[in-house]
Design a protein around this motif. Structure first.
Motif, PDB file in Angstrom:
ATOM      1  N   GLN A 205       0.846  -1.352   0.008  1.00  0.00           N
ATOM      2  CA  GLN A 205      -0.043   0.074   0.169  1.00  0.00           C
ATOM      3  C   GLN A 205       0.882   1.269   0.114  1.00  0.00           C
ATOM      4  N   ARG A 206       2.006   1.205   0.891  1.00  0.00           N
ATOM      5  CA  ARG A 206       2.905   2.301   0.787  1.00  0.00           C
ATOM      6  C   ARG A 206       3.499   2.588  -0.851  1.00  0.00           C
ATOM      7  N   SER A 207       3.802   1.709  -1.469  1.00  0.00           N
ATOM      8  CA  SER A 207       4.283   1.765  -2.692  1.00  0.00           C
ATOM      9  C   SER A 207       3.249   2.359  -3.583  1.00  0.00           C
ATOM     10  N   LEU A 208       2.138   1.968  -3.528  1.00  0.00           N
ATOM     11  CA  LEU A 208       1.060   2.378  -4.492  1.00  0.00           C
ATOM     12  C   LEU A 208       0.622   4.020  -4.272  1.00  0.00           C
ATOM     13  N   ALA A 209       0.837   4.167  -2.612  1.00  0.00           N
ATOM     14  CA  ALA A 209       0.771   5.780  -2.551  1.00  0.00           C
ATOM     15  C   ALA A 209       1.837   6.360  -2.953  1.00  0.00           C
ATOM     16  N   SER A 210       2.984   6.075  -3.060  1.00  0.00           N
ATOM     17  CA  SER A 210       4.010   6.753  -3.491  1.00  0.00           C
ATOM     18  C   SER A 210       3.945   6.935  -5.227  1.00  0.00           C
ATOM     19  N   GLY A 247      -5.877  15.523 -11.071  1.00  0.00           N
ATOM     20  CA  GLY A 247      -4.869  15.315 -10.217  1.00  0.00           C
ATOM     21  C   GLY A 247      -5.395  15.659  -8.727  1.00  0.00           C
ATOM     22  N   GLU A 248      -6.290  16.531  -8.521  1.00  0.00           N
ATOM     23  CA  GLU A 248      -6.779  16.739  -7.072  1.00  0.00           C
ATOM     24  C   GLU A 248      -7.284  15.490  -6.626  1.00  0.00           C
ATOM     25  N   HIS A 249      -8.113  14.525  -7.435  1.00  0.00           N
ATOM     26  CA  HIS A 249      -8.565  13.321  -7.033  1.00  0.00           C
ATOM     27  C   HIS A 249      -7.533  12.104  -6.636  1.00  0.00           C
ATOM     28  N   VAL A 250      -6.459  12.259  -7.296  1.00  0.00           N
ATOM     29  CA  VAL A 250      -5.333  11.502  -7.205  1.00  0.00           C
ATOM     30  C   VAL A 250      -4.793  11.827  -5.812  1.00  0.00           C
ATOM     31  N   VAL A 251      -4.574  13.035  -5.726  1.00  0.00           N
ATOM     32  CA  VAL A 251      -3.788  13.518  -4.509  1.00  0.00           C
ATOM     33  C   VAL A 251      -5.007  13.017  -3.218  1.00  0.00           C
ATOM     34  N   LEU A 252      -6.105  13.142  -3.190  1.00  0.00           N
ATOM     35  CA  LEU A 252      -7.227  12.577  -2.120  1.00  0.00           C
ATOM     36  C   LEU A 252      -6.821  11.064  -1.993  1.00  0.00           C
ATOM     37  N   ALA A 253      -6.686  10.550  -3.413  1.00  0.00           N
ATOM     38  CA  ALA A 253      -6.322   8.764  -2.960  1.00  0.00           C
ATOM     39  C   ALA A 253      -5.150   8.592  -2.388  1.00  0.00           C
ATOM     40  N   GLN A 254      -4.121   9.284  -2.649  1.00  0.00           N
ATOM     41  CA  GLN A 254      -2.742   9.051  -2.180  1.00  0.00           C
ATOM     42  C   GLN A 254      -2.966   9.269  -0.699  1.00  0.00           C
ATOM     43  N   GLY A 255      -3.898  10.252  -0.119  1.00  0.00           N
ATOM     44  CA  GLY A 255      -4.053  10.416   1.256  1.00  0.00           C
ATOM     45  C   GLY A 255      -4.812   9.306   1.670  1.00  0.00           C
ATOM     46  N   GLU A 256      -5.756   8.641   1.190  1.00  0.00           N
ATOM     47  CA  GLU A 256      -6.364   7.714   1.760  1.00  0.00           C
ATOM     48  C   GLU A 256      -5.236   6.372   1.787  1.00  0.00           C
ATOM     49  N   MET A 257      -4.759   6.178   0.749  1.00  0.00           N
ATOM     50  CA  MET A 257      -3.759   5.153   0.653  1.00  0.00           C
ATOM     51  C   MET A 257      -2.622   5.189   1.853  1.00  0.00           C
ATOM     52  N   GLU A 258      -2.358   6.496   2.036  1.00  0.00           N
ATOM     53  CA  GLU A 258      -1.453   6.493   3.321  1.00  0.00           C
ATOM     54  C   GLU A 258      -2.035   6.302   4.531  1.00  0.00           C
ATOM     55  N   SER A 259      -3.191   6.829   4.647  1.00  0.00           N
ATOM     56  CA  SER A 259      -4.057   6.412   5.913  1.00  0.00           C
ATOM     57  C   SER A 259      -4.296   4.764   6.065  1.00  0.00           C
ATOM     58  N   ALA A 260      -4.352   4.199   4.887  1.00  0.00           N
ATOM     59  CA  ALA A 260      -4.562   2.716   4.692  1.00  0.00           C
ATOM     60  C   ALA A 260      -3.215   1.871   5.191  1.00  0.00           C
TER      61      ALA A 260
END
Length: 380
Positions: A205-210, A247-260
């Motif tokens: 999950q960390r790798s996907l967030a990156s 891009g804004e949606h991808v940033v939000l997705a990244q935040g959720e991934m980091e939380s996960a």
């Protein structure tokens, strides 16, 4: 006519021959996709430590060695294609914009050649380790094939468009969410095994967030230049808006991934919150894809940078490839690789199709669990 069973082998040989013929018409991207798919098959088969697979290794060793040799020859063709790309990037530019594009292409070709050289070295090591049965070094072959897969995966991403890369992240996020759901069953049944499983899922999950963060930056850059991802459009302001919002949606997705990632790394792992955060990340990725490839876009137009109609763009998606090795080795080829789906499809429908396939697999598992024996899924 009266002997349908006798037709199966020549049919298989005919499919293999047509696949060989088709491969000669693939361009660079298609060749890379094909090499990556076959190397993953080799790596998966070498890494299968089940009792049945270990017992059948001597039987499918010749097929594995032949498949690796074939992939090595394919890598030589990729090398020649990359040399042609590098040569074309060294021509005389027509203007300043052309000079910048050529410089970027030359840099990409240089990185691609380095990655391919590393992949070829590992592929040679696999072939060397797959010596005749009495001298076969299975662990060495598996380790080398893993390195080859990593290098080929990096190589293929060099030639992805942003949309294709984002779609791959979404598919991998969906797969990771499915595996997290499976891990949730360990909370009650095997709580001691949950921590190790959750830690491995958290690293992925960390790798996907990156990767999502990198794509968000790329979308922001494309938005500043207002072009290059969605294709030629008369309304550049609308293109710029969709790129920015994606891009804004991808940033939000990244935040959720980091939380996960944090939820999975907690002690004890917080599986339920992690699942909710993964679902939220996937929803944001779907929204981003819907902005970049809206359903009303219809079929890709000729010349669209993201069009799957480019020669070789789909790579192995409809490539039958090598016949699966005999024995349990064939199981690795039973399901297609998760290749990038055609660009013309609605992303929501594509992701729903993946969910439908997973639901069907879950029903199959439940049906097999209720039977006193394991049914045969494939008849090779």
């Amino acid at each position: 006519s009266d002997a349908p069973e006798s037709a199966r082998e020549p049919q298989r040989e005919g499919i293999a021959a047509l696949a060989d013929a088709r491969e000669w018409f693939l361009e660079l991207r298609g060749l890379i996709e094909l090499a990556y798919a076959d190397e993953r098959r080799i790596e998966q088969q070498l890494g299968d430590e089940s009792e049945a697979a270990r017992a059948a290794r001597a039987e499918y060793l010749p097929a594995l060695r032949a498949l690796q040799q074939r992939n090595g020859a394919r890598a030589q063709r990729i090398e020649r294609e990359l040399e042609a790309v590098a040569s074309a990037a060294g021509g005389t530019p027509a203007d300043e914009a052309d000079a910048e594009a050529q410089a970027l292409e030359a840099e990409r070709a240089e990185v691609a050649q380095r990655l391919l050289a590393e992949a070829r070295a590992s592929m040679d090591a696999v072939e060397s380790a797959l010596a005749p049965a009495e001298r076969t070094r299975w662990r060495d072959a598996h380790a080398a094939s893993g390195v080859a897969v990593e290098r080929l995966e990096a190589l293929r991403r060099l030639f992805f468009t942003i949309v294709e890369a984002l779609r791959e992240v979404a598919e991998q996020q969906l797969e990771l969410a499915d595996e997290t759901r499976d891990a949730a069953a360990l909370e009650a049944a095997q709580p001691e095994a949950l921590a190790a499983r959750a830690a491995a899922l958290g690293e992925r999950q960390r790798s996907l967030a990156s990767r999502a963060g990198d794509l968000a930056h790329a979308l922001a850059d494309q938005s500043d230049r207002a072009g290059g991802v969605v294709g030629a459009e008369p309304d550049s302001a609308d293109t710029n808006r969709r790129l920015r919002e994606a891009g804004e949606h991808v940033v939000l997705a990244q935040g959720e991934m980091e939380s996960a990632t944090a939820s999975l790394a907690d002690d004890p792992p917080q599986i339920a919150p992690g699942q909710q955060q993964q679902a939220a990340a996937l929803a944001e990725l779907e929204r981003a894809l819907a902005l970049l490839v809206p359903p009303e876009q219809g079929e890709p137009q000729q010349g669209d940078p993201d069009s799957a109609s480019q020669p070789g763009a789909q790579g192995e998606q409809d490539e039958p490839g090598e016949p699966p090795p005999s024995g349990d080795a064939g199981k690795a080829g039973a399901e297609p690789e998760r290749a990038a789906p055609p660009e013309s499809a609605d992303p929501a429908q594509l992701l729903q199709a993946v969910r439908d396939r997973e639901a069907q697999r879950q029903r199959d598992r439940e049906r097999r669990a209720s039977q006193p024996y394991e049914t045969v899924d494939r008849d090779w």
